[in-house]
Every structure is written in C-alpha cells, then in structure tokens.
Design a protein around this motif. Structure first.
Motif, PDB file in Angstrom:
ATOM      1  N   TYR A 155      23.736   8.233   0.531  1.00 42.97           N
ATOM      2  CA  TYR A 155      24.966   8.094   1.329  1.00 42.97           C
ATOM      3  C   TYR A 155      26.063   7.322   0.624  1.00 42.97           C
ATOM      4  O   TYR A 155      27.236   7.602   0.825  1.00 42.97           O
ATOM      5  CB  TYR A 155      24.664   7.426   2.668  1.00 42.97           C
ATOM      6  N   THR A 156      25.680   6.315  -0.154  1.00 47.96           N
ATOM      7  CA  THR A 156      26.713   5.465  -0.753  1.00 47.96           C
ATOM      8  C   THR A 156      26.863   5.739  -2.256  1.00 47.96           C
ATOM      9  O   THR A 156      27.580   5.005  -2.929  1.00 47.96           O
ATOM     10  CB  THR A 156      26.372   3.979  -0.520  1.00 47.96           C
ATOM     11  N   LEU A 192      29.257   4.093   6.234  1.00 48.36           N
ATOM     12  CA  LEU A 192      28.416   2.994   5.764  1.00 48.36           C
ATOM     13  C   LEU A 192      29.143   2.195   4.677  1.00 48.36           C
ATOM     14  O   LEU A 192      29.076   0.960   4.653  1.00 48.36           O
ATOM     15  CB  LEU A 192      27.096   3.592   5.235  1.00 48.36           C
ATOM     16  N   ASP A 193      29.847   2.909   3.796  1.00 38.09           N
ATOM     17  CA  ASP A 193      30.585   2.217   2.729  1.00 38.09           C
ATOM     18  C   ASP A 193      31.604   1.240   3.314  1.00 38.09           C
ATOM     19  O   ASP A 193      31.796   0.143   2.803  1.00 38.09           O
ATOM     20  CB  ASP A 193      31.344   3.234   1.855  1.00 38.09           C
ATOM     21  N   HIS A 294      22.657  12.583  -9.376  1.00 37.55           N
ATOM     22  CA  HIS A 294      23.125  12.179  -8.048  1.00 37.55           C
ATOM     23  C   HIS A 294      22.014  12.362  -7.016  1.00 37.55           C
ATOM     24  O   HIS A 294      21.198  13.268  -7.133  1.00 37.55           O
ATOM     25  CB  HIS A 294      24.331  13.035  -7.634  1.00 37.55           C
ATOM     26  N   ALA A 295      22.029  11.483  -6.026  1.00 30.52           N
ATOM     27  CA  ALA A 295      21.082  11.633  -4.918  1.00 30.52           C
ATOM     28  C   ALA A 295      21.792  12.437  -3.836  1.00 30.52           C
ATOM     29  O   ALA A 295      22.462  11.879  -2.977  1.00 30.52           O
ATOM     30  CB  ALA A 295      20.692  10.259  -4.391  1.00 30.52           C
ATOM     31  N   ILE A 296      21.682  13.743  -3.931  1.00 37.05           N
ATOM     32  CA  ILE A 296      22.470  14.591  -3.036  1.00 37.05           C
ATOM     33  C   ILE A 296      21.636  14.939  -1.808  1.00 37.05           C
ATOM     34  O   ILE A 296      20.575  15.553  -1.924  1.00 37.05           O
ATOM     35  CB  ILE A 296      22.881  15.900  -3.756  1.00 37.05           C
ATOM     36  N   GLY A 312      28.037  15.879  13.936  1.00 33.00           N
ATOM     37  CA  GLY A 312      28.243  14.651  14.708  1.00 33.00           C
ATOM     38  C   GLY A 312      27.084  13.689  14.635  1.00 33.00           C
ATOM     39  O   GLY A 312      26.966  12.787  15.464  1.00 33.00           O
ATOM     40  N   SER A 313      26.216  13.874  13.652  1.00 37.60           N
ATOM     41  CA  SER A 313      25.081  12.933  13.566  1.00 37.60           C
ATOM     42  C   SER A 313      25.505  11.726  12.733  1.00 37.60           C
ATOM     43  O   SER A 313      26.388  11.827  11.890  1.00 37.60           O
ATOM     44  CB  SER A 313      23.880  13.609  12.910  1.00 37.60           C
ATOM     45  N   CYS A 314      24.855  10.597  12.975  1.00 37.06           N
ATOM     46  CA  CYS A 314      25.092   9.463  12.100  1.00 37.06           C
ATOM     47  C   CYS A 314      23.989   9.461  11.042  1.00 37.06           C
ATOM     48  O   CYS A 314      23.075  10.279  11.096  1.00 37.06           O
ATOM     49  CB  CYS A 314      25.118   8.172  12.897  1.00 37.06           C
ATOM     50  N   SER A 315      24.064   8.534  10.118  1.00 37.32           N
ATOM     51  CA  SER A 315      23.119   8.600   9.004  1.00 37.32           C
ATOM     52  C   SER A 315      21.697   8.260   9.449  1.00 37.32           C
ATOM     53  O   SER A 315      20.751   8.546   8.733  1.00 37.32           O
ATOM     54  CB  SER A 315      23.565   7.697   7.862  1.00 37.32           C
ATOM     55  N   GLY A 316      21.526   7.681  10.643  1.00 35.28           N
ATOM     56  CA  GLY A 316      20.172   7.356  11.124  1.00 35.28           C
ATOM     57  C   GLY A 316      19.287   8.584  11.174  1.00 35.28           C
ATOM     58  O   GLY A 316      18.246   8.662  10.514  1.00 35.28           O
TER      59      GLY A 316
END
Ligand code: SF4
Length: 396
Positions: A155-156, A192-193, A294-296, A312-316
C-alpha cells in the motif's frame, strides 16, 4: 550530527556494521543524554524470521542496544506491537529475540499487553488525523529509535522507519490508519500514507536505523510471507527520519519524492527527501542501490479462475484477502473451482456471478448475493477467510 545527514555502511558482521554506521555520525553520544530512557521499536509485526526479510535482524537491535548503553542510557526498552491479530510478545519469544535483547541489558515490552496504557495527542497539523493514540511508554520515553527492515509494501510502496512507528500504536489506531470503517476523505487510494505523515507531525523517531541486512521485495503468492528476501548487508542510519527513509527508498530503486508518505513529510517540512540535498556519509548510495520489485497488490489477481471485485473497501479487507490468497500455493489455486471475492460496500457484482462468491468483510456481507459464503469481521482476520476457503475445498 546535522539534519539531512545519513550514514550508510555495508558489512557481513552485523553488530560491527551497525556501530560503524553510528560512529560515522558521531555516535549516540549526540543523540542520548546520560541517564535517559531509550525506547527502540523494531519490526516484529509478523511471526517470520529475519532471513525472510519480514522482521528486523536481531543483531541490528543488539547493536543499537549496546550503543545506547555505551552512550549512557539509564534504561533501554525494546517495545513492539504487532499487526492486528498477532501478539508481539509471542512473536519475540518464538523467534528467540526476546532472550537476546534481555541478555544485553534491555527490557522487552510487549505493547500488545498494554492496550489501556495509551495517551492521546492532538494532531493540530493533521490532514486526516485529529487525534493520535500512542502506547504511553513510546510517547513518554526520552529517546525513540525506529529500527525497521528495508522493504517494499503493497500500500505504501516502501515500509521503512516512519511506517514502522505504527508498532507503537494500539490496534484501534492502526485500524484508523488503514481507514477501517472510516469514511473516505481524499482521492488517495488507501489514505495510509497521509495518516503516516500526520503521525510524524506529533510522534516521530529521534533516530532511525534501517536494517538492510536482508530486505524484502515484491508480493509473492504462496511464499507464506509478503515478498521475497534480498540480501543487502547494508545499514542506513540518521536522525532526520525523512532523509533516512528517502535514502532507504532510493536504495531500493525508488524516487523518494514519488513515495507518498515520504513526499508528504518533506512537503510539511519534517525533513529532507530530496536525495541531492542529503549529505551521505560512508558508502555512496549508488554503490548499494538495487531495484527492488514492487509489491503490487494486483499481482494476486492473475489467476483465470479467481476474480476479485473491490469497491469502496479500505485496506483492512483488501489486505486480509491478499494475505489469505498469499498463503495458498499458485499451483493449488489454479486447481480451484471458479471463485469470486467481493470486498467493500460498493463492489458491483456482474449480473451473473461465474463461480462461488465469497463476501469478505462486514461491508461486502451486506451485498444481496445468493449462495454466497460470508466472512464477517471488520476486517476479518485472514485465517477466518482461510477456514471458509478450506471448507469449500479450496486447498493448499
Ligand atoms: S468491513 Fe472491511 S471494507 Fe468494510 S470497513 Fe471493515 S475493514 Fe473496511
């Protein structure tokens, strides 16, 4: 030691290399006053050995503990909280690192046992965060040292000293960083960033030592960890947390100003992210630099029989699903019957779903899809998803 000054050293003798790196910067005598309490936060977020590149090499932590004691620290604490669903105390005991740190005079603190020993700080400059909950020992120590691993992140982009400080926050705050249950407030993909940069305005390390003994790159299905190890035998350190992370990102082949949380922190004036303005001591970064894969996150969606529908999902939930699929071998996934994973409130399923639908997380569980397997939770721990998959004969 000046801001924007970062030291880089290579060497196979880990403790010696750590101390050489610190000495290039004048040693911890410039950072620690005699009698102070030093809190070191490494990365023991998951139960993986350091040779996978997932966790901090314990010898790097030992080098930092010894240097802190030699500089006159009264008390040295190694403290960590793992990712949601794990227990840092159990991880550090199982990996044998707790015993190593105690042997050289550090107190080891399992922050996951201190859920109620938390302070809340206001974040006046925060763009997303207005309040930050921090475990009290990390908020009240005299000197905070972040000891992350050199690695990529889905993600980051990269996960270094700044992101590593999430290990000093309680689970409720970590979930807010991953925007679990939060309304989306910006156009940024995971936000998150932005939360990391907001945190840095009120809670940041006095010193960062990046463990690049074995780093980690990419995102590999079936590896059992997030990526693959990369042997680098490198230590990167300094007191400008933005400059150290910028150099770490550069060494992994990235432009630090393209890594959102590094750029945001630079733009907020928290440190230097422009590599040309960083005074590097020791090894020239180009002699160490190596392009990390990269961690894609999308990499996992390459199977013809697996469809992921997200909206619409969050990273959780997004992370729970990928972590789950990562635990299965590609060879076995290819043998599965067709499977469709839906994540988030706004996932738009096609009129007719081809394959067995799995609704991942509380949000998706509200979708009106017949005969779906529902995996509840916000987010569901990844082993809930694994259990449901196994019940449906999606084997390892
Ligand atoms: S159920 Fe999943 S997508 Fe929905 S708020 Fe919780 S973690 Fe985020």
């Amino acid at each position: 030691m000046k801001n924007g000054e970062v030291a880089i050293q290579r060497g196979k003798k880990v403790i010696e290399t750590v101390k050489k790196t610190l000495n290039l910067l004048g040693g911890f005598e410039n950072v620690i006053e005699k009698g102070e309490t030093v809190l070191i936060t490494p990365n023991y977020a998951v139960p993986m050995r350091s040779d996978t590149g997932a966790t901090t090499n314990p010898e790097v932590v030992v080098g930092v503990i010894e240097a802190a004691r030699e500089a006159g620290a009264r008390k040295v604490i190694v403290a960590e909280s793992s990712i949601v669903g794990f227990d840092a105390g159990k991880i550090m005991t199982a990996l044998g690192v707790k015993q190593m740190f105690e042997k050289v005079g550090a107190k080891v603190l399992n922050l996951d046992e201190k859920r109620h020993d938390v302070v809340a700080k206001r974040v006046p400059r925060g763009k997303l965060l207005k309040k930050l909950r921090i475990f009290r020992p990390a908020a009240e120590c005299d000197v905070l040292i972040s000891v992350p691993v050199l690695k990529t992140h889905i993600y980051t982009g990269v996960s270094l000293g700044m992101k590593n400080l999430k290990g000093t926050l309680p689970d409720v705050q970590k979930k807010i960083f991953h925007r679990v249950g939060a309304r989306k407030e910006t156009e940024e993909e995971f936000e998150l960033d932005r939360c990391i940069a907001d945190m840095m305005t009120v809670h940041n390390p006095d010193f960062t030592v990046i463990d690049g003994v074995v780093g980690q790159e990419g995102f590999v299905p079936g590896s059992g960890v997030c990526g693959t190890p990369v042997k680098m035998n490198t230590i990167i350190a300094g007191n400008d947390f933005v400059a150290v992370d910028a150099l770490g990102a550069y060494i992994m082949g990235r432009d630090p100003l393209q890594v959102n949380h590094i750029r945001y922190s630079h733009e907020m004036g928290l440190g230097e992210a422009n590599v040309e303005n960083i005074n590097v001591l020791g090894e020239h970064p180009d002699t160490v630099r190596r392009e990390f894969r990269h961690a894609i996150p999308g990499e996992i969606g390459k199977y013809e029989n697996v469809t992921i529908i997200e909206g619409g999902s969050c990273s959780g939930c997004s992370f729970a699903l990928r972590w789950t699929l990562n635990a299965f071998k590609p060879l076995h996934i290819r043998r599965w019957d067709k499977s469709v994973f839906l994540v988030g409130t706004n996932s738009e399923p096609p009129g007719e779903i081809e394959g067995k639908p799995f609704l991942i997380g509380k949000c998706a569980c509200n979708l009106p899809i017949r005969n779906a397997i529902k995996v509840t939770g916000c987010p569901p721990p990844f082993w809930y998803v694994i259990n449901e998959l196994k019940k449906e004969k999606r084997g390892y």
